[in-house]
Design an enzyme around this catalytic site. Structure first.
Site, PDB file in Angstrom:
ATOM      1  N   LYS A   1      12.647   7.266   7.031  1.00  0.00           N
ATOM      2  CA  LYS A   1      14.002   7.495   6.523  1.00  0.00           C
ATOM      3  C   LYS A   1      14.302   8.996   6.492  1.00  0.00           C
ATOM      4  CE  LYS A   1      13.604   3.063   6.049  1.00  0.00           C
ATOM      5  NZ  LYS A   1      13.135   2.443   4.825  1.00  0.00           N
TER       6      LYS A   1
ATOM      7  N   ARG B   1      -9.204   8.856  14.593  1.00  0.00           N
ATOM      8  CA  ARG B   1      -8.891   7.968  13.468  1.00  0.00           C
ATOM      9  C   ARG B   1      -9.279   8.652  12.161  1.00  0.00           C
ATOM     10  NH1 ARG B   1     -12.572   4.739  11.956  1.00  0.00           N
ATOM     11  NH2 ARG B   1     -13.127   3.951  14.020  1.00  0.00           N
TER      12      ARG B   1
ATOM     13  N   TYR C   1      12.812  -2.163  -2.999  1.00  0.00           N
ATOM     14  CA  TYR C   1      13.014  -2.426  -1.567  1.00  0.00           C
ATOM     15  C   TYR C   1      12.529  -3.841  -1.213  1.00  0.00           C
ATOM     16  CZ  TYR C   1      12.203  -1.841   3.462  1.00  0.00           C
ATOM     17  OH  TYR C   1      12.186  -1.996   4.821  1.00  0.00           O
TER      18      TYR C   1
ATOM     19  N   ASP D   1       8.156   5.192  -5.543  1.00  0.00           N
ATOM     20  CA  ASP D   1       8.609   5.167  -4.152  1.00  0.00           C
ATOM     21  C   ASP D   1       9.790   6.139  -4.091  1.00  0.00           C
ATOM     22  OD1 ASP D   1       9.882   4.696  -1.717  1.00  0.00           O
ATOM     23  OD2 ASP D   1       9.513   2.536  -1.765  1.00  0.00           O
TER      24      ASP D   1
END
Ligand SMILES: *Cc1c(COP(=O)(O)O)cnc(C)c1O
Length: 413
Positions: free
Chosen positions: A207, A56, A109, A182
């Site tokens: 994406k 982690r 978005y 973004d």
């Protein structure tokens, strides 16, 4: 020192392939192995062999991706998250404390809109939509509102409006606040916001960066020396955004899995060539369907009739793989989506396969009924890497079926 002594800075496509991707020293494998181990052996109590103790907190496969992402975005530090929304959520909580306010470009978005307008307010933070095209009004608003950050997307989704990153960054700096971009739509292959004055870039690596529709992931890349709003000391003890992000990411466990990181690194290596090829096909489709009698409007930054065509040409390396078509009615728009054979009717974008969707009822359904609701006559297309003639023929036949203009089979003989 002569020019020959200076280390030569490598280009972006080279960085995407080589940064963080040194051959495995143990075996010589050209591609670094996928490290799945959750824990790492120590020879002495508390001293990890190579800096890794528990996955982690750090994992070599994740590190490979993070340094490559920082390199391709011309940033200082990269962070890989399990999704784009996880990246956005953690970044927003690091930047904005309860009582703080974030500004955002209105055409963001759908998931970002939901995070800004429903999750943030539930935790005492607020978000205000801003018009980023009107720079004089923006300057006045920034002076008045005391934002901790401004969040923008360009090209925007799904209208593909282009925002002048450099001009907005100048105003944001003047106002003493931070600019977050973004960069999912353009991807670093088409624009590097940090070189234009932005402080932080976020991605849905789901994406274009991963590019093959086979994982969900997110990323944040921070420029050097970006301090928390008001230079406050974060809960991790530093005033730097990247230190605070690292602290929160480990503390909250919002980390990308090794397998997803490995696939994302693989996708990143071909980002530049995929983006160039898809962009070429998108421009070709935009030109052809802009002339089509059954298409009311094509929105694509590469068309001369796009309102910010010149800005896009100046700011971007190409115009991207997305285009938006407007039809005469909502029914036709839906029917076009349902009648393609090659274009899959699916959300998402930036992958090898072409996709088609109806934003008002799919990606942007969270905005329905609001002031920024998306018009129902719009169809959004993400162009992939198939042969251009096949894509054009598929769209042509779907439009013909949807508009009832398909030629009927000849039954006269
Ligand atoms: C998909 C997307 C996101 C959200 O990312 P996920 O990986 O789906 O969580 C954020 N911003 C933009 C522009 C996107 O397209």
């Amino acid at each position: 020192m002569t020019a020959a002594d200076q280390p030569r800075k490598i280009g972006q496509a080279t960085a995407a392939i080589h940064t963080g991707q040194q051959p495995d020293p143990a075996t010589g494998a050209v591609v670094p192995p996928l490290y799945l181990a959750s824990t790492y052996v120590m020879d002495t109590v508390g001293v990890p062999r190579a800096g890794y103790d528990y996955a982690r907190s750090g994992n070599p496969t994740r590190t490979s991706l993070e340094v490559a992402l920082a390199a391709v975005e011309a940033g200082d530090r990269g962070f890989a998250f399990p999704s784009g929304m996880a990246a956005e959520d953690l970044l927003l909580r690091v930047l904005a404390r309860p009582g703080d306010r974030i500004g955002y470009g209105a055409d963001v978005y759908g998931g970002t809109y939901r995070l800004l307008t429903s999750i943030l307010p539930a935790e005492g933070r607020s978000a205000v939509p801003l018009d980023l095209a009107d720079l004089a009004a923006l300057r006045a608003t920034l002076a008045e509102l005391q934002l901790v950050a401004l969040w923008l997307e360009t090209p925007s989704n799904p209208l593909l409006d282009v925002v002048d990153i450099q001009a907005v960054a100048r105003l944001v700096r003047e106002a003493g606040t931070l600019l977050v971009v973004d960069n999912t739509f353009a991807s670093p292959a088409l624009q590097q916001p940090l070189t234009l004055g932005a402080d932080i870039v976020v991605h849905s690596t789901t994406k274009a960066i991963a590019g093959h529709s086979d994982l969900v992931g997110g990323a944040v890349v921070v420029a050097a020396d970006v301090h928390l709003p008001g230079r406050r000391v974060g809960v991790g003890g530093s005033t730097l955004v990247s230190d605070e992000l690292a602290y929160w990411q480990n503390a909250t466990g919002s980390v990308a899995s090794p397998h997803d990181c490995w696939l994302t690194s693989r996708g990143l290596k071909t980002l530049r060539v995929r983006t160039a090829a898809a962009g070429e096909s998108a421009l070709s489709l935009a030109r052809r369907f802009d002339q089509h009698p059954q298409v009311a409007e094509v929105r694509y930054p590469g068309l001369a009739n796009h309102p910010q065509h010149e800005l896009a040409t100046r700011q971007m390396r190409g115009y991207g793989s997305l285009l938006t078509l407007r039809f005469a009615t909502a029914e036709i728009a839906r029917a076009v989506c349902e009648n393609t054979r090659l274009f899959s009717l699916a959300v998402s974008l930036g992958a090898v396969e072409s996709l088609i969707e109806h934003p008002a009822s799919m990606t942007h359904a969270t905005k329905a009924g609001g002031a920024s609701a998306i018009s129902e006559d719009l169809v959004r297309i993400s162009v992939g890497l198939e042969d251009i003639e096949d894509l054009a023929a598929d769209l042509e036949q779907a439009i013909a079926l949807a508009t009832g203009t398909a030629e009927l089979p000849d039954t006269t003989s």
